[in-house]
Design a protein around this motif. Structure first.
Motif, PDB file in Angstrom:
ATOM      1  N   ALA A 109      38.678 -13.478  16.891  1.00 27.82           N
ATOM      2  CA  ALA A 109      39.597 -13.148  15.805  1.00 27.82           C
ATOM      3  C   ALA A 109      40.337 -14.370  15.286  1.00 27.82           C
ATOM      4  CB  ALA A 109      40.596 -12.086  16.273  1.00 27.82           C
ATOM      5  N   ASP A 110      40.672 -15.296  16.174  1.00 34.47           N
ATOM      6  CA  ASP A 110      41.464 -16.469  15.800  1.00 34.47           C
ATOM      7  C   ASP A 110      40.632 -17.628  15.260  1.00 34.47           C
ATOM      8  OD1 ASP A 110      43.738 -15.155  16.518  1.00 34.47           O
ATOM      9  OD2 ASP A 110      44.091 -16.275  18.370  1.00 34.47           O
ATOM     10  N   CYS A 111      39.315 -17.524  15.356  1.00 35.47           N
ATOM     11  CA  CYS A 111      38.463 -18.583  14.811  1.00 35.47           C
ATOM     12  C   CYS A 111      38.734 -18.735  13.320  1.00 35.47           C
ATOM     13  CB  CYS A 111      36.993 -18.233  15.047  1.00 35.47           C
ATOM     14  SG  CYS A 111      35.826 -19.469  14.453  1.00 35.47           S
ATOM     15  N   ARG A 112      39.005 -19.948  12.879  1.00 40.58           N
ATOM     16  CA  ARG A 112      39.311 -20.166  11.460  1.00 40.58           C
ATOM     17  C   ARG A 112      38.091 -19.976  10.567  1.00 40.58           C
ATOM     18  NH1 ARG A 112      41.597 -26.007  11.504  1.00 40.58           N
ATOM     19  NH2 ARG A 112      39.944 -26.139  13.084  1.00 40.58           N
ATOM     20  N   LYS A 113      36.910 -20.016  11.162  1.00 37.26           N
ATOM     21  CA  LYS A 113      35.686 -19.815  10.395  1.00 37.26           C
ATOM     22  C   LYS A 113      35.411 -18.308  10.341  1.00 37.26           C
ATOM     23  CE  LYS A 113      35.972 -24.165  11.192  1.00 37.26           C
ATOM     24  NZ  LYS A 113      34.981 -25.065  11.777  1.00 37.26           N
ATOM     25  N   PRO A 114      35.320 -17.690   9.166  1.00 32.88           N
ATOM     26  CA  PRO A 114      35.090 -16.254   9.072  1.00 32.88           C
ATOM     27  C   PRO A 114      33.845 -15.819   9.852  1.00 32.88           C
ATOM     28  CG  PRO A 114      35.710 -17.118   6.944  1.00 32.88           C
ATOM     29  CD  PRO A 114      35.516 -18.305   7.835  1.00 32.88           C
ATOM     30  N   VAL A 115      33.952 -14.663  10.494  1.00 33.28           N
ATOM     31  CA  VAL A 115      32.887 -14.143  11.350  1.00 33.28           C
ATOM     32  C   VAL A 115      32.332 -12.857  10.738  1.00 33.28           C
ATOM     33  CG1 VAL A 115      32.298 -13.298  13.654  1.00 33.28           C
ATOM     34  CG2 VAL A 115      34.001 -15.128  13.386  1.00 33.28           C
ATOM     35  N   VAL A 116      31.024 -12.835  10.533  1.00 31.68           N
ATOM     36  CA  VAL A 116      30.335 -11.672   9.990  1.00 31.68           C
ATOM     37  C   VAL A 116      29.475 -11.080  11.097  1.00 31.68           C
ATOM     38  CG1 VAL A 116      28.835 -10.778   8.165  1.00 31.68           C
ATOM     39  CG2 VAL A 116      30.256 -12.813   7.731  1.00 31.68           C
ATOM     40  N   ALA A 117      29.751  -9.836  11.494  1.00 31.53           N
ATOM     41  CA  ALA A 117      28.999  -9.190  12.565  1.00 31.53           C
ATOM     42  C   ALA A 117      27.838  -8.392  11.984  1.00 31.53           C
ATOM     43  CB  ALA A 117      29.906  -8.267  13.371  1.00 31.53           C
ATOM     44  N   ALA A 118      26.666  -8.549  12.596  1.00 29.34           N
ATOM     45  CA  ALA A 118      25.472  -7.796  12.215  1.00 29.34           C
ATOM     46  C   ALA A 118      25.104  -6.902  13.396  1.00 29.34           C
ATOM     47  CB  ALA A 118      24.330  -8.751  11.878  1.00 29.34           C
ATOM     48  N   VAL A 119      25.234  -5.585  13.221  1.00 31.34           N
ATOM     49  CA  VAL A 119      25.073  -4.642  14.331  1.00 31.34           C
ATOM     50  C   VAL A 119      23.809  -3.819  14.145  1.00 31.34           C
ATOM     51  CG1 VAL A 119      26.114  -2.709  15.567  1.00 31.34           C
ATOM     52  CG2 VAL A 119      27.583  -4.493  14.588  1.00 31.34           C
ATOM     53  N   GLN A 120      22.970  -3.804  15.181  1.00 28.76           N
ATOM     54  CA  GLN A 120      21.829  -2.906  15.198  1.00 28.76           C
ATOM     55  C   GLN A 120      21.847  -2.123  16.498  1.00 28.76           C
ATOM     56  OE1 GLN A 120      21.654  -6.022  16.045  1.00 28.76           O
ATOM     57  NE2 GLN A 120      20.200  -6.297  17.720  1.00 28.76           N
ATOM     58  N   GLY A 121      21.288  -0.924  16.500  1.00 27.93           N
ATOM     59  CA  GLY A 121      21.250  -0.120  17.711  1.00 27.93           C
ATOM     60  C   GLY A 121      22.650   0.224  18.208  1.00 27.93           C
ATOM     61  N   TRP A 122      22.774   0.298  19.528  1.00 24.90           N
ATOM     62  CA  TRP A 122      24.043   0.705  20.125  1.00 24.90           C
ATOM     63  C   TRP A 122      25.099  -0.399  20.080  1.00 24.90           C
ATOM     64  CZ3 TRP A 122      25.736   5.328  20.963  1.00 24.90           C
ATOM     65  CH2 TRP A 122      24.855   6.370  21.275  1.00 24.90           C
ATOM     66  N   CYS A 123      26.325   0.012  19.777  1.00 21.66           N
ATOM     67  CA  CYS A 123      27.516  -0.837  19.866  1.00 21.66           C
ATOM     68  C   CYS A 123      28.568   0.012  20.568  1.00 21.66           C
ATOM     69  CB  CYS A 123      27.972  -1.266  18.475  1.00 21.66           C
ATOM     70  SG  CYS A 123      29.444  -2.323  18.475  1.00 21.66           S
ATOM     71  N   ILE A 124      28.714  -0.198  21.874  1.00 27.09           N
ATOM     72  CA  ILE A 124      29.486   0.703  22.718  1.00 27.09           C
ATOM     73  C   ILE A 124      30.658  -0.043  23.358  1.00 27.09           C
ATOM     74  CG2 ILE A 124      29.401   2.184  24.772  1.00 27.09           C
ATOM     75  CD1 ILE A 124      26.382   2.472  24.331  1.00 27.09           C
ATOM     76  N   GLY A 125      31.812   0.620  23.448  1.00 25.84           N
ATOM     77  CA  GLY A 125      32.928   0.100  24.238  1.00 25.84           C
ATOM     78  C   GLY A 125      33.302  -1.314  23.882  1.00 25.84           C
ATOM     79  N   GLY A 126      32.995  -2.257  24.777  1.00 29.15           N
ATOM     80  CA  GLY A 126      33.306  -3.657  24.544  1.00 29.15           C
ATOM     81  C   GLY A 126      32.640  -4.215  23.299  1.00 29.15           C
ATOM     82  N   GLY A 127      31.510  -3.629  22.896  1.00 25.33           N
ATOM     83  CA  GLY A 127      30.872  -4.038  21.646  1.00 25.33           C
ATOM     84  C   GLY A 127      31.769  -3.764  20.458  1.00 25.33           C
ATOM     85  N   VAL A 128      32.467  -2.607  20.495  1.00 25.52           N
ATOM     86  CA  VAL A 128      33.418  -2.283  19.426  1.00 25.52           C
ATOM     87  C   VAL A 128      34.618  -3.215  19.487  1.00 25.52           C
ATOM     88  CG1 VAL A 128      34.871  -0.481  18.414  1.00 25.52           C
ATOM     89  CG2 VAL A 128      32.635   0.122  19.370  1.00 25.52           C
ATOM     90  N   ASP A 129      35.110  -3.504  20.701  1.00 21.77           N
ATOM     91  CA  ASP A 129      36.171  -4.515  20.836  1.00 21.77           C
ATOM     92  C   ASP A 129      35.780  -5.803  20.123  1.00 21.77           C
ATOM     93  OD1 ASP A 129      38.189  -3.317  22.658  1.00 21.77           O
ATOM     94  OD2 ASP A 129      36.560  -3.305  24.108  1.00 21.77           O
ATOM     95  N   LEU A 130      34.530  -6.228  20.319  1.00 19.24           N
ATOM     96  CA  LEU A 130      34.061  -7.489  19.768  1.00 19.24           C
ATOM     97  C   LEU A 130      33.968  -7.456  18.253  1.00 19.24           C
ATOM     98  CD1 LEU A 130      32.989 -10.345  20.240  1.00 19.24           C
ATOM     99  CD2 LEU A 130      30.728  -9.351  20.676  1.00 19.24           C
ATOM    100  N   ILE A 131      33.381  -6.398  17.694  1.00 20.51           N
ATOM    101  CA  ILE A 131      33.207  -6.383  16.235  1.00 20.51           C
ATOM    102  C   ILE A 131      34.519  -6.157  15.501  1.00 20.51           C
ATOM    103  CG2 ILE A 131      30.789  -5.692  16.397  1.00 20.51           C
ATOM    104  CD1 ILE A 131      31.694  -2.894  15.356  1.00 20.51           C
ATOM    105  N   THR A 132      35.509  -5.541  16.157  1.00 21.11           N
ATOM    106  CA  THR A 132      36.803  -5.398  15.485  1.00 21.11           C
ATOM    107  C   THR A 132      37.499  -6.743  15.336  1.00 21.11           C
ATOM    108  OG1 THR A 132      37.987  -4.875  17.546  1.00 21.11           O
ATOM    109  CG2 THR A 132      37.168  -3.014  16.258  1.00 21.11           C
ATOM    110  N   ALA A 133      37.064  -7.741  16.119  1.00 24.06           N
ATOM    111  CA  ALA A 133      37.621  -9.090  15.998  1.00 24.06           C
ATOM    112  C   ALA A 133      36.933  -9.890  14.900  1.00 24.06           C
ATOM    113  CB  ALA A 133      37.511  -9.833  17.326  1.00 24.06           C
ATOM    114  N   ALA A 134      35.829  -9.377  14.356  1.00 24.18           N
ATOM    115  CA  ALA A 134      35.130 -10.044  13.257  1.00 24.18           C
ATOM    116  C   ALA A 134      35.850  -9.753  11.932  1.00 24.18           C
ATOM    117  CB  ALA A 134      33.681  -9.577  13.182  1.00 24.18           C
ATOM    118  N   ASP A 135      35.566 -10.565  10.930  1.00 25.81           N
ATOM    119  CA  ASP A 135      36.176 -10.371   9.610  1.00 25.81           C
ATOM    120  C   ASP A 135      35.440  -9.329   8.786  1.00 25.81           C
ATOM    121  OD1 ASP A 135      38.252 -12.724   9.352  1.00 25.81           O
ATOM    122  OD2 ASP A 135      36.463 -13.565  10.298  1.00 25.81           O
ATOM    123  N   ILE A 136      34.119  -9.297   8.925  1.00 25.58           N
ATOM    124  CA  ILE A 136      33.267  -8.410   8.150  1.00 25.58           C
ATOM    125  C   ILE A 136      32.228  -7.828   9.093  1.00 25.58           C
ATOM    126  CG2 ILE A 136      31.556  -8.311   6.266  1.00 25.58           C
ATOM    127  CD1 ILE A 136      33.042 -10.784   5.063  1.00 25.58           C
TER     128      ILE A 136
END
Length: 276
Positions: A109-136
């Motif tokens: 989340a704090d990375c100054r470089k914008p982060v774009v998450a590309a999700v395929q298949g399952w995104c469970i638990g900690g995966g959701v924690d991770l993508i909520t820290a992305a910008d897009i």
């Protein structure tokens, strides 16, 4: 960029001014074990400091983005706090572990470089924690999401409950967190969890790279400024939420229900919760 060929949980590749960070496990479904939590902040700290990197694509290898926390690999870290519920030392150690895991996600989340998450298949638990820290966030049509922690006797504590309310509506947050239900890509797009849905894994990764390249073509200091301004108004509430849930879980996470949840995972059976 440093050679990270010895890393176990990630690969990092750079194409022009865009870096791709890919989860590679080693657990099944890119599950998040000790290597993940150690390496993630190092990866994003370095990307943040690299002047040649202007945007980041975050992806998962194989058919799935991530199955979330690797419970078998992390069970030893939970065992101490479950084994001696009344003592301060295991609770203090567990609190410190949660803070370290939170810091790993916060590095994204704090990375100054914008982060774009590309999700395929399952995104469970900690995966959701991770993508909520992305910008897009983008998803493939086969993507499925679950804030699964309630199903395994835990309060999500490394980012989802702090950041998801800033992405989707309160009612949707509560529905996902309180039920642990699965939602598909179409539902995720409807509630605003993802910006767009693409046909398959190749298409969602291509879209993420296209957006990252578009961001990278803009003046980098201005991009940093936009992120800083957008993050300013929410950083205090996120930090407060993370601190609160770390303390709450250190106090209340040890339970017979959590032991039952972990046992059920290893025995591959449905858990039976007693509220104890």
């Amino acid at each position: 960029m440093t050679d990270h060929s010895s890393w176990k949980a990630f690969t990092v590749e750079r194409k022009g001014h865009v870096a791709q960070v890919t989860l590679i496990g080693p657990g099944k479904g890119n599950a998040m074990g000790p290597d993940f939590w150690t390496e993630l902040p190092a990866v994003f700290t370095e990307l943040d400091a690299d002047p040649e990197v202007r945007a980041v694509v975050l992806a998962g290898s194989g058919k799935h983005f991530s199955f979330g926390l690797d419970l078998p690999a992390m069970a030893g870290d939970l065992a101490a706090v479950l084994a001696d519920k009344a003592q301060a030392k295991p609770r203090t150690d567990f609190h410190a572990m949660v803070k370290r895991m939170q810091a790993a996600i916060t590095a994204v989340a704090d990375c100054r470089k914008p982060v774009v998450a590309a999700v395929q298949g399952w995104c469970i638990g900690g995966g959701v924690d991770l993508i909520t820290a992305a910008d897009i966030r983008y998803a493939s049509a086969d993507a499925k999401f679950s804030v699964r922690e309630v199903k395994v006797g835990m309060v999500a504590d490394v980012g989802t409950l702090a950041r998801l309310p800033l992405i989707i509506g309160d009612g949707h947050v509560r529905e996902l967190a309180l039920t642990g239900k699965d939602i598909d890509a179409a539902r995720a797009e409807k509630i605003g969890l993802v910006n767009d849905v693409f046909d398959d894994a190749d298409a969602v990764l291509a879209a993420a790279h296209s957006t990252a390249a578009e961001i990278a073509a803009n003046p980098p200091l201005v991009v940093h400024g936009i992120k800083d301004v957008l993050d300013h108004s929410r950083s205090g509430s996120v930090d407060d939420s993370l601190r609160y849930v770390a303390a709450w879980n250190a106090a209340f996470l040890p339970s017979e229900d959590l032991t039952e949840a972990i046992t059920a995972v290893f025995e591959k059976r449905p858990p039976s919760f007693k509220g104890q």
